[in-house]
Design a protein around this motif. Sequence first.
Motif, PDB file in Angstrom:
ATOM      1  N   GLU A  72       0.758  -1.046   0.075  1.00 27.95           N
ATOM      2  CA  GLU A  72       0.100   0.139  -0.267  1.00 27.95           C
ATOM      3  C   GLU A  72       0.798   1.143   0.098  1.00 27.95           C
ATOM      4  O   GLU A  72       0.622   2.303  -0.791  1.00 27.95           O
ATOM      5  CB  GLU A  72      -0.860  -0.025   1.077  1.00 27.95           C
ATOM      6  CG  GLU A  72      -2.089  -1.010   1.099  1.00 27.95           C
ATOM      7  CD  GLU A  72      -2.992  -1.101   2.014  1.00 27.95           C
ATOM      8  OE1 GLU A  72      -2.677  -0.561   3.448  1.00 27.95           O
ATOM      9  OE2 GLU A  72      -4.165  -1.908   1.966  1.00 27.95           O
ATOM     10  N   THR A  73       2.120   1.204   0.838  1.00 28.47           N
ATOM     11  CA  THR A  73       2.832   2.445   0.616  1.00 28.47           C
ATOM     12  C   THR A  73       3.564   2.631  -0.623  1.00 28.47           C
ATOM     13  O   THR A  73       3.307   3.899  -1.213  1.00 28.47           O
ATOM     14  CB  THR A  73       3.928   2.247   1.669  1.00 28.47           C
ATOM     15  OG1 THR A  73       3.523   2.119   3.130  1.00 28.47           O
ATOM     16  CG2 THR A  73       5.076   3.328   1.645  1.00 28.47           C
ATOM     17  N   PHE A  74       3.821   1.513  -1.249  1.00 30.01           N
ATOM     18  CA  PHE A  74       4.289   1.835  -2.775  1.00 30.01           C
ATOM     19  C   PHE A  74       3.334   2.364  -3.503  1.00 30.01           C
ATOM     20  O   PHE A  74       3.654   3.175  -4.463  1.00 30.01           O
ATOM     21  CB  PHE A  74       4.981   0.333  -3.164  1.00 30.01           C
ATOM     22  CG  PHE A  74       5.069   0.482  -4.499  1.00 30.01           C
ATOM     23  CD1 PHE A  74       6.310   0.919  -4.968  1.00 30.01           C
ATOM     24  CD2 PHE A  74       4.443  -0.143  -5.448  1.00 30.01           C
ATOM     25  CE1 PHE A  74       6.751   1.038  -6.182  1.00 30.01           C
ATOM     26  CE2 PHE A  74       4.784  -0.002  -6.920  1.00 30.01           C
ATOM     27  CZ  PHE A  74       5.754   0.624  -7.233  1.00 30.01           C
ATOM     28  N   MET A  75       2.021   1.810  -3.714  1.00 28.02           N
ATOM     29  CA  MET A  75       1.135   2.265  -4.644  1.00 28.02           C
ATOM     30  C   MET A  75       0.673   3.818  -4.144  1.00 28.02           C
ATOM     31  O   MET A  75       0.367   4.396  -5.478  1.00 28.02           O
ATOM     32  CB  MET A  75      -0.257   1.138  -4.243  1.00 28.02           C
ATOM     33  CG  MET A  75      -0.106   0.034  -4.845  1.00 28.02           C
ATOM     34  SD  MET A  75      -0.161  -0.166  -6.247  1.00 28.02           S
ATOM     35  CE  MET A  75      -0.505  -2.228  -6.357  1.00 28.02           C
ATOM     36  N   LYS A  76       0.585   4.129  -2.880  1.00 23.88           N
ATOM     37  CA  LYS A  76       0.145   5.505  -2.620  1.00 23.88           C
ATOM     38  C   LYS A  76       1.231   6.437  -2.757  1.00 23.88           C
ATOM     39  O   LYS A  76       1.007   7.589  -3.288  1.00 23.88           O
ATOM     40  CB  LYS A  76      -0.253   5.478  -1.199  1.00 23.88           C
ATOM     41  CG  LYS A  76      -1.690   4.870  -1.091  1.00 23.88           C
ATOM     42  CD  LYS A  76      -2.058   4.488   0.350  1.00 23.88           C
ATOM     43  CE  LYS A  76      -3.426   3.956   0.665  1.00 23.88           C
ATOM     44  NZ  LYS A  76      -3.583   3.540   1.996  1.00 23.88           N
ATOM     45  N   ARG A  77       2.282   6.026  -2.438  1.00 25.67           N
ATOM     46  CA  ARG A  77       3.479   7.022  -2.518  1.00 25.67           C
ATOM     47  C   ARG A  77       4.328   7.084  -3.666  1.00 25.67           C
ATOM     48  O   ARG A  77       4.525   8.342  -4.142  1.00 25.67           O
ATOM     49  CB  ARG A  77       4.588   6.641  -1.165  1.00 25.67           C
ATOM     50  CG  ARG A  77       5.582   7.902  -0.875  1.00 25.67           C
ATOM     51  CD  ARG A  77       6.567   7.226   0.001  1.00 25.67           C
ATOM     52  NE  ARG A  77       7.195   6.158  -0.415  1.00 25.67           N
ATOM     53  CZ  ARG A  77       7.797   5.388   0.168  1.00 25.67           C
ATOM     54  NH1 ARG A  77       8.078   5.395   1.638  1.00 25.67           N
ATOM     55  NH2 ARG A  77       8.549   4.214  -0.174  1.00 25.67           N
ATOM     56  N   ASP A  78       4.557   6.064  -4.358  1.00 25.83           N
ATOM     57  CA  ASP A  78       5.450   5.980  -5.237  1.00 25.83           C
ATOM     58  C   ASP A  78       4.774   5.733  -6.730  1.00 25.83           C
ATOM     59  O   ASP A  78       5.225   6.596  -7.577  1.00 25.83           O
ATOM     60  CB  ASP A  78       6.667   4.907  -5.206  1.00 25.83           C
ATOM     61  CG  ASP A  78       7.179   5.052  -3.855  1.00 25.83           C
ATOM     62  OD1 ASP A  78       7.832   6.326  -3.493  1.00 25.83           O
ATOM     63  OD2 ASP A  78       7.683   4.322  -3.391  1.00 25.83           O
ATOM     64  N   LEU A  79       3.944   4.934  -6.818  1.00 32.22           N
ATOM     65  CA  LEU A  79       3.561   4.560  -8.094  1.00 32.22           C
ATOM     66  C   LEU A  79       2.918   5.742  -8.737  1.00 32.22           C
ATOM     67  O   LEU A  79       2.982   5.779 -10.111  1.00 32.22           O
ATOM     68  CB  LEU A  79       2.478   3.440  -8.016  1.00 32.22           C
ATOM     69  CG  LEU A  79       2.000   2.738  -9.157  1.00 32.22           C
ATOM     70  CD1 LEU A  79       3.308   2.183 -10.130  1.00 32.22           C
ATOM     71  CD2 LEU A  79       1.158   1.581  -9.198  1.00 32.22           C
ATOM     72  N   GLY A  80       2.046   6.373  -8.098  1.00 28.14           N
ATOM     73  CA  GLY A  80       1.227   7.533  -8.908  1.00 28.14           C
ATOM     74  C   GLY A  80       2.249   8.626  -9.493  1.00 28.14           C
ATOM     75  O   GLY A  80       2.018   8.712 -10.974  1.00 28.14           O
ATOM     76  N   PRO A  81       3.205   9.176  -8.743  1.00 24.49           N
ATOM     77  CA  PRO A  81       4.081  10.362  -9.378  1.00 24.49           C
ATOM     78  C   PRO A  81       5.113   9.445 -10.553  1.00 24.49           C
ATOM     79  O   PRO A  81       5.318   9.935 -11.544  1.00 24.49           O
ATOM     80  CB  PRO A  81       5.199  10.420  -8.153  1.00 24.49           C
ATOM     81  CG  PRO A  81       4.078  10.039  -6.876  1.00 24.49           C
ATOM     82  CD  PRO A  81       3.233   9.017  -7.298  1.00 24.49           C
ATOM     83  N   GLY A  82       5.284   8.173 -10.238  1.00 28.11           N
ATOM     84  CA  GLY A  82       6.382   7.409 -11.275  1.00 28.11           C
ATOM     85  C   GLY A  82       5.103   7.354 -12.581  1.00 28.11           C
ATOM     86  O   GLY A  82       5.950   7.505 -13.690  1.00 28.11           O
ATOM     87  N   LEU A  83       4.178   7.047 -12.566  1.00 27.71           N
ATOM     88  CA  LEU A  83       3.136   6.984 -13.665  1.00 27.71           C
ATOM     89  C   LEU A  83       3.114   8.312 -14.323  1.00 27.71           C
ATOM     90  O   LEU A  83       3.115   8.315 -15.485  1.00 27.71           O
ATOM     91  CB  LEU A  83       1.754   6.136 -13.482  1.00 27.71           C
ATOM     92  CG  LEU A  83       1.817   4.660 -13.212  1.00 27.71           C
ATOM     93  CD1 LEU A  83       0.451   4.327 -12.422  1.00 27.71           C
ATOM     94  CD2 LEU A  83       2.169   3.948 -14.330  1.00 27.71           C
ATOM     95  N   ARG A  84       2.914   9.157 -13.409  1.00 22.36           N
ATOM     96  CA  ARG A  84       2.743  10.632 -14.206  1.00 22.36           C
ATOM     97  C   ARG A  84       4.100  11.091 -15.051  1.00 22.36           C
ATOM     98  O   ARG A  84       4.138  11.692 -15.997  1.00 22.36           O
ATOM     99  CB  ARG A  84       2.521  11.557 -13.061  1.00 22.36           C
ATOM    100  CG  ARG A  84       0.971  11.773 -12.607  1.00 22.36           C
ATOM    101  CD  ARG A  84       0.652  12.648 -11.811  1.00 22.36           C
ATOM    102  NE  ARG A  84       0.980  12.875 -10.444  1.00 22.36           N
ATOM    103  CZ  ARG A  84       0.586  11.863  -9.262  1.00 22.36           C
ATOM    104  NH1 ARG A  84      -0.287  11.140  -9.702  1.00 22.36           N
ATOM    105  NH2 ARG A  84       1.132  11.902  -8.413  1.00 22.36           N
ATOM    106  N   GLN A  85       5.278  10.679 -14.477  1.00 23.57           N
ATOM    107  CA  GLN A  85       6.291  10.896 -15.044  1.00 23.57           C
ATOM    108  C   GLN A  85       6.662  10.190 -16.622  1.00 23.57           C
ATOM    109  O   GLN A  85       7.130  10.672 -17.340  1.00 23.57           O
ATOM    110  CB  GLN A  85       7.713  10.612 -13.899  1.00 23.57           C
ATOM    111  CG  GLN A  85       8.895  10.809 -14.697  1.00 23.57           C
ATOM    112  CD  GLN A  85      10.172  10.864 -13.694  1.00 23.57           C
ATOM    113  OE1 GLN A  85       9.871  10.621 -12.389  1.00 23.57           O
ATOM    114  NE2 GLN A  85      11.340  10.879 -14.397  1.00 23.57           N
ATOM    115  N   LEU A  86       6.136   8.929 -16.213  1.00 19.98           N
ATOM    116  CA  LEU A  86       6.201   7.815 -17.524  1.00 19.98           C
ATOM    117  C   LEU A  86       5.250   8.409 -18.793  1.00 19.98           C
ATOM    118  O   LEU A  86       5.517   8.609 -19.836  1.00 19.98           O
ATOM    119  CB  LEU A  86       6.061   6.443 -17.159  1.00 19.98           C
ATOM    120  CG  LEU A  86       5.878   5.552 -18.283  1.00 19.98           C
ATOM    121  CD1 LEU A  86       7.193   5.254 -18.744  1.00 19.98           C
ATOM    122  CD2 LEU A  86       5.412   4.245 -17.756  1.00 19.98           C
ATOM    123  N   LEU A  87       3.907   8.888 -18.138  1.00 20.49           N
ATOM    124  CA  LEU A  87       2.783   8.918 -18.999  1.00 20.49           C
ATOM    125  C   LEU A  87       2.444  10.446 -19.224  1.00 20.49           C
ATOM    126  O   LEU A  87       1.532  10.547 -20.099  1.00 20.49           O
ATOM    127  CB  LEU A  87       1.751   8.234 -18.627  1.00 20.49           C
ATOM    128  CG  LEU A  87       1.828   6.549 -18.522  1.00 20.49           C
ATOM    129  CD1 LEU A  87       0.561   5.877 -17.913  1.00 20.49           C
ATOM    130  CD2 LEU A  87       2.247   5.971 -19.826  1.00 20.49           C
TER     131      LEU A  87
END
Length: 94
Positions: free
Chosen positions: A57-72
Amino acid sequence: MSYVTVVDDSPAGTIENLDRLMNEILPEPDRLVARYAGTVDGKLCIVAVWDSREHAETFMKRDLGPGLRQLLGAAAPQSPPRSVGIEVEHSWVR
């Protein structure tokens, strides 16, 4: 207790995008045990095994969203991808 997440339609879209996201954009996920990815009916599916639900849950909430925004960029979803979480009660290893 181990925790498994299953994403059946990752917004990353392709294995190549997933590799870029995981290897170039995101930090190493804390307490990720294993990750498996493949395509089903043209959709990128990801299964991940974590040491605990909290780590996932920490990874999904803290890291994944910003990473996807940087990628996409603007095409990135505003919320984490829909996933199913499983508290592992028993496991079998061959």
